[in-house]
Design an enzyme around this catalytic site. Structure first.
Site, PDB file in Angstrom:
ATOM      1  N   GLU A  21      57.217 -19.171 -28.588  1.00  0.00           N
ATOM      2  CA  GLU A  21      57.115 -20.571 -28.158  1.00  0.00           C
ATOM      3  C   GLU A  21      56.301 -21.407 -29.135  1.00  0.00           C
ATOM      4  O   GLU A  21      56.383 -22.619 -29.152  1.00  0.00           O
ATOM      5  CB  GLU A  21      56.409 -20.652 -26.806  1.00  0.00           C
ATOM      6  CG  GLU A  21      57.208 -20.065 -25.696  1.00  0.00           C
ATOM      7  CD  GLU A  21      56.412 -20.115 -24.403  1.00  0.00           C
ATOM      8  OE1 GLU A  21      56.990 -20.534 -23.406  1.00  0.00           O
ATOM      9  OE2 GLU A  21      55.235 -19.741 -24.402  1.00  0.00           O
ATOM     10  N   GLY A  87      58.565 -15.539 -13.363  1.00  0.00           N
ATOM     11  CA  GLY A  87      59.588 -15.079 -12.445  1.00  0.00           C
ATOM     12  C   GLY A  87      59.717 -16.073 -11.293  1.00  0.00           C
ATOM     13  O   GLY A  87      58.705 -16.558 -10.784  1.00  0.00           O
ATOM     14  N   MET A 196      51.398 -14.276 -15.109  1.00  0.00           N
ATOM     15  CA  MET A 196      50.245 -13.386 -15.274  1.00  0.00           C
ATOM     16  C   MET A 196      49.004 -14.038 -15.887  1.00  0.00           C
ATOM     17  O   MET A 196      48.053 -13.338 -16.202  1.00  0.00           O
ATOM     18  CB  MET A 196      50.660 -12.162 -16.121  1.00  0.00           C
ATOM     19  CG  MET A 196      51.835 -11.406 -15.535  1.00  0.00           C
ATOM     20  SD  MET A 196      52.384 -10.007 -16.540  1.00  0.00           S
ATOM     21  CE  MET A 196      50.981  -8.927 -16.432  1.00  0.00           C
ATOM     22  N   GLU A 197      48.997 -15.363 -16.062  1.00  0.00           N
ATOM     23  CA  GLU A 197      47.860 -15.983 -16.760  1.00  0.00           C
ATOM     24  C   GLU A 197      47.336 -17.291 -16.171  1.00  0.00           C
ATOM     25  O   GLU A 197      46.139 -17.606 -16.287  1.00  0.00           O
ATOM     26  CB  GLU A 197      48.241 -16.275 -18.233  1.00  0.00           C
ATOM     27  CG  GLU A 197      48.617 -15.074 -19.064  1.00  0.00           C
ATOM     28  CD  GLU A 197      50.073 -14.661 -18.923  1.00  0.00           C
ATOM     29  OE1 GLU A 197      50.888 -15.468 -18.405  1.00  0.00           O
ATOM     30  OE2 GLU A 197      50.410 -13.528 -19.304  1.00  0.00           O
ATOM     31  N   ASP A 220      63.378 -15.024 -14.991  1.00  0.00           N
ATOM     32  CA  ASP A 220      63.917 -13.934 -14.159  1.00  0.00           C
ATOM     33  C   ASP A 220      63.593 -14.260 -12.709  1.00  0.00           C
ATOM     34  O   ASP A 220      62.889 -15.221 -12.433  1.00  0.00           O
ATOM     35  CB  ASP A 220      63.289 -12.587 -14.574  1.00  0.00           C
ATOM     36  CG  ASP A 220      61.755 -12.643 -14.535  1.00  0.00           C
ATOM     37  OD1 ASP A 220      61.141 -12.814 -15.593  1.00  0.00           O
ATOM     38  OD2 ASP A 220      61.173 -12.559 -13.440  1.00  0.00           O
TER      39      ASP A 220
END
Ligand code: SAH
Length: 258
Positions: A21, A87, A196-197, A220
């Site tokens: 990114e 997700g 996750m962050e 996803d």
């Protein structure tokens, strides 16, 4: 120079969850120089006239919290914009859609029965808000980027705004993600996406009183094929999304784009 609704930044941090990114942004950085610190690479310079610092968060809450702290304490960031993938958890949040966070929660934090589930001790709350004006500017940037038809492969991508749940776990199972959603709902939280962050960075920014906004492209559905969809998606589109959206936010045309 950034969206008219935003104040000028002394140094805007653009934090990416993934190296892909960031690559295109580094290419166009002017007065570019790289500083290596604490095993991380920080890229300083200007993008379309805005002073910026670019770096990768690293995966997981602890790594991301360290990176965010360094951006503020060492590199003088006065606002953080975070891009990444996530997700989809919420109904109708599909691959290719984008979520701009309203707030974040740590779905794997549980100090019950001492504190209510998900509450962060010493803060008296479980959810950490993003900055309303910066988030609004980011949402406008996402809308403009999506209107350019970013990804024909994923049909009509939609923008969602709401809660994102973060935890130190790649959620990769239909049963697991349903269970996660049920637990969150039982505590009154309706999460649109899982990653996750974000919650870690939101907490660091809250501690420093720093404006924070975050967007996540859905890679996803956090189900049994999440790992396959994730890899395919990141390579195919996530990096292009993030780059396009950052240029929109900065309020300058993306270099090299017809
Ligand atoms: N293969 C990657 C690892 C990705 S971990 C690598 O080599 O770098 C997944 C990353 O995407 C994390 O940064 C997380 O924030 C986000 N993410 C995407 N889908 C997720 C899911 N289903 N559950 C948790 N995090 C997810």
């Amino acid at each position: 120079m950034t969206s008219p609704s935003l104040p000028p930044f002394r140094r805007l941090a653009i934090l990416s969850a993934l190296v892909d990114e960031q690559r295109g942004l580094i290419e166009h950085l002017q007065q570019r120089h790289k500083v290596e610190h604490a095993g991380r690479h920080f890229w300083l310079g200007t993008l379309g006239g805005t002073p910026v610092v670019l770096t990768v968060s690293r995966i997981g809450k602890v790594s991301a919290a360290i990176t965010a702290t360094l951006l503020i304490e060492r590199f003088g960031a006065d606002a953080i914009v975070f891009t990444g993938v996530a997700g989809g958890l919420g109904d109708g949040v599909k691959v290719g859609d984008v979520v701009v966070a309203q707030d974040f929660l740590q779905h794997d934090l549980d100090v019950s029965p001492l504190f209510p589930r998900y509450e962060v001790p010493a803060y008296g709350r479980s959810r950490f808000e993003c900055h309303p004006t910066l988030s609004q500017a980011l949402a406008e940037a996402v809308k403009a980027a999506l209107a350019q038809g970013l990804s024909p492969d994923f049909g009509q991508a939609q923008l969602h705004r709401g809660l994102i749940a973060s935890g130190d776990r790649f959620v990769c199972g239909a049963e697991e993600s349903a269970h996660l959603q049920t637990r969150l709902r039982a505590a009154g939280h309706e999460a649109l996406a899982v990653e996750m962050e974000g919650a870690a960075v939101a907490q660091v920014c809250a501690d420093h009183g720093l404006p924070f906004a975050a967007m996540r492209t859905i890679s996803d559905r956090a189900d049994d094929t999440a790992h396959l969809d994730f890899a395919k998606f990141v390579q195919a589109v996530a990096s292009r999304y993030a780059e396009r959206i950052v240029w929109q936010l900065l309020g300058v045309p993306q270099p090299g784009l017809a």
